[in-house]
Design a protein around this motif. Structure first.
Motif, PDB file in Angstrom:
ATOM      1  N   VAL A  28       0.844  -1.202   0.000  1.00  0.00           N
ATOM      2  CA  VAL A  28       0.000   0.000   0.000  1.00  0.00           C
ATOM      3  C   VAL A  28       0.879   1.252   0.000  1.00  0.00           C
ATOM      4  CG1 VAL A  28      -1.716   1.285   1.332  1.00  0.00           C
ATOM      5  CG2 VAL A  28      -1.913  -1.190   1.117  1.00  0.00           C
ATOM      6  N   VAL A  77      -6.193   5.011   0.199  1.00  0.00           N
ATOM      7  CA  VAL A  77      -4.972   4.206   0.295  1.00  0.00           C
ATOM      8  C   VAL A  77      -4.163   4.616   1.527  1.00  0.00           C
ATOM      9  CG1 VAL A  77      -2.841   3.574  -0.895  1.00  0.00           C
ATOM     10  CG2 VAL A  77      -4.936   3.929  -2.194  1.00  0.00           C
ATOM     11  N   ARG A 121      -3.156   2.307   4.639  1.00  0.00           N
ATOM     12  CA  ARG A 121      -1.778   2.104   5.085  1.00  0.00           C
ATOM     13  C   ARG A 121      -1.647   2.344   6.582  1.00  0.00           C
ATOM     14  NH1 ARG A 121       1.960   5.159   6.478  1.00  0.00           N
ATOM     15  NH2 ARG A 121       1.026   7.068   5.692  1.00  0.00           N
TER      16      ARG A 121
END
Lengths: 452, 200
Positions: free
Chosen positions: B156, B168, B172
């Protein structure tokens, strides 16, 4: 509160919880959480008694192993007893395999590397020290190094049935002996001769007045060896009360009461698969815990002396077959009733065969043993069924040879098909060891038979 | 430092631009090697996980079991594994301790992933690809979780753009948190593993 703060507090709490739980389990009586892998068939029953084998921060000592296995190793004159390696000539071999320590070859909880016999060394481990075998024995040239202990020729510890002199002595024996009977138990005779007790009748039972005694039970007891030997109700049912030091009546006396008189049998029972949990103060073994196939209806039974012998009948004939088959339902056990051995057993029960000619489960797995006691040849039953079960040949000397010749016995014991169908048939192969012994015998002067 | 920056381990800008999830993104420096290495680690985790769960999975060849027959040899592989894990902590120091802030972070990340890969190999050597039972199984699961979340975080992170708070980025953060959490769980379980090895 910020997200990082919440994260770290949550993580900290979780770690405290995990640590606390693991610490609690480490110092509790139930330490199964720390079993690193599946325990072997020989030890799994007592895997919760960690202290039976492990000493904290000192691992598993030889003494812990010998506490249970020492007697058997002594009885078979262990071929590789640790004391033999005190000789400095063994230093080179010991640097490759420290044969002085039991755990060098028998690591526990390691199923991935455990081979038959619960050995965790490779099959060719003999070659660490015996790599020169072909030089001394040209007949061994071309043999697979992995076959020393797996082909039925040699065992690491117990070679009592494989010594060349012993094989030579029995080579020419016929398939069946002329007098095929096992020696009779004589503890009752020994006891009555020694103590001269008066036989008791049902009316003479001495249960306390406040205990209701079923007349049928009293009559049942009257017909037993116990009543004939003067063993009354109180001898078994009155047990020491730890609280006040006095004896009190108990309706269901434990195995300890049996041990007071039947010490040999009890010690064998406690050392074997049936009683080893009791020896370690664990709940009794039950078919539910067994790894072998067992009768589902019997799975909750608990194994004590009375499980096989019954509470008042003490019928050794029932204990020799019916009690076994009441639980055991593996292929070998289920095939027993179709075997020639069972036919002999039935013939003896019908009175058509002489005493000791029948072959029950107990005849082979709980064999009779003789020893001198007070000038008498006492014949008792070895209740540790593991005593002659492994290696397979160990059953030959004390059991098979009572009725069969060596070659037939050896070939039958090493025939997997015959083991499964309970010896219903004949061995299909001759053991190569015997051919080699015969050949060696013909090439050299006959060896002097070993008195063993 | 605001709460959105707390878990960010990325500080250096990248050069290239890309598109991710409909957002304009600029991949960071070294993101391609990181992506490849992380995917590789992810595949290794899957392989070791399947090997440990399957009884019929082929193990080491005959004779290689000498690695697990001797307590001393197992201690060597075990402590080597611990050492690699400790070395991998260098990335944490690099991010959290200014005196260690030398070299490119992308290089540290890549080394961190490669050390994770090496630790998996050592795990196989140490355990013989067996997951064990009870505490050992828990340790095995904690270790694979650590590497799994680490590999996913790496993937990621490699796909994450430098600018903007995309889905995203949030992913993460969550995966990074799980990676961190599984590390501490592993540390505790590992302590008890080592303790019980000597205790029993």
């Amino acid at each position: 509160l910020s997200a990082p703060f919440q994260f770290w507090v949550g993580t900290g709490l979780l770690l405290v919880l995990i640590s606390g739980y693991l610490t609690f389990r480490l110092f509790s009586s139930d330490q199964r959480l720390f079993l690193p892998g599946e325990t072997t068939a020989g030890h799994y029953q007592i895997e919760l008694a960690c202290g039976a084998c492990h000493t904290p921060f000192r691992g598993v000592s030889n003494e812990a192993c010998l506490q249970c296995h020492g007697e058997q190793l002594k009885a078979v004159n262990d071929s590789h007893a640790p004391g033999k390696f005190a000789d400095p000539r063994h230093a080179a071999g010991l640097s490759k395999l420290d044969a002085r320590r039991c755990v060098s070859c028998h690591l526990e909880h390691r199923p991935a590397i455990t081979r038959p016999g619960d050995v965790t060394q490779p099959a060719d481990h003999c070659f660490h020290c015996h790599s020169d075998v072909v030089r001394d024995r040209p007949s061994h040239s071309g043999f697979d190094p992995q076959g020393c202990a797996t082909a039925g020729c040699h065992n690491y510890h117990d070679n009592t049935a494989l010594y060349e002199d012993f094989l030579v002595k029995h080579l020419a024996e016929p398939e069946r002996a002329s007098n095929r009977v096992v020696v009779q138990r004589n503890f009752g005779t020994y006891f009555t001769t020694r103590h001269k007790p008066a036989p008791l009748s049902a009316e003479e039972q001495n249960a306390p007045l406040d205990v209701q005694v079923d007349p049928a039970l009293a009559l049942e007891w009257e017909t037993t060896a116990h009543a004939r030997a003067g063993v009354n109700c109180s001898d078994c049912h009155m047990v020491a009360d730890g609280a006040n030091g006095l004896n009190r009546w108990t309706a269901q006396p434990g195995w300890q009461g049996c041990r007071d008189c039947h010490m040999d049998e009890a010690s064998g029972f406690l050392a074997g698969r049936h009683g080893m949990r009791l020896e370690r103060r664990l709940p009794p073994m039950s078919p539910d815990l067994a790894r072998l196939p067992m009768n589902a209806a019997a799975r909750h039974r608990e194994l004590t002396c009375l499980s096989c012998h019954g509470p008042h009948q003490f019928d050794t004939r029932q204990a020799a077959v019916e009690s076994c088959l009441g639980c055991h339902q593996d292929e070998h056990s289920l095939a027993y009733r179709g075997s020639p051995h069972f036919q002999l057993w039935e013939a003896e029960l019908r009175g058509e065969g002489p005493a000791g000619s029948g072959v029950s489960c107990a005849t082979c797995h709980l064999p009779r043993e003789q020893r001198k006691l007070g000038g008498t040849d006492l014949v008792t039953v070895q209740h540790n069924q593991n005593f002659n079960l492994r290696p397979k040949e160990s059953m030959m000397r004390g059991v098979c040879l009572s009725c069969h010749g060596l070659e037939f016995s050896f070939s039958a014991l090493l025939d997997p098909g015959l083991l499964r169908n309970n010896f219903r048939g004949r061995p299909t192969r001759t053991v190569e060891t015997l051919n080699m012994v015969e050949k060696r015998l013909s090439e050299s002067s006959p060896s002097k038979p070993n008195p063993q | 430092m605001n709460r959105n920056q707390t878990f960010s381990i990325y500080r250096r800008p990248s050069e290239k631009m890309g598109t991710m999830g409909g957002f304009k993104t600029r991949p960071r420096a070294g993101s391609k090697p990181l992506l490849i290495a992380s995917v590789g680690v992810l595949m290794l985790v899957a392989l070791i996980g399947v090997a440990g769960m399957s009884a019929s999975w082929p193990r080491f060849p005959e004779g290689a079991d000498y690695l697990w027959r001797d307590g001393f040899r197992q201690q060597i592989s075990g402590y080597a594994l611990v050492t690699v894990c400790l070395l991998a902590l260098g990335l944490s120091l690099r991010k959290r301790w200014k005196r260690c802030a030398w070299g490119r972070l992308s290089a540290w990340r890549l080394v961190h992933v490669l050390l994770g890969c090496l630790s998996l190999a050592l795990l196989g050597l140490h355990t013989g690809f067996e997951r064990g039972r009870n505490l050992n199984e828990l340790l095995w699961l904690a270790f694979l979780s650590l590497i799994l979340f680490g590999a996913l975080t790496g993937i990621v992170a490699a796909l994450e753009g430098r600018q903007g708070r995309t889905a995203v980025s949030r992913g993460r953060m969550i995966l990074g948190g799980a990676h961190l959490l599984s590390f501490w769980v592993l540390a505790v379980v590992l302590f008890f593993h080592i303790l019980t090895v000597y205790y029993f």
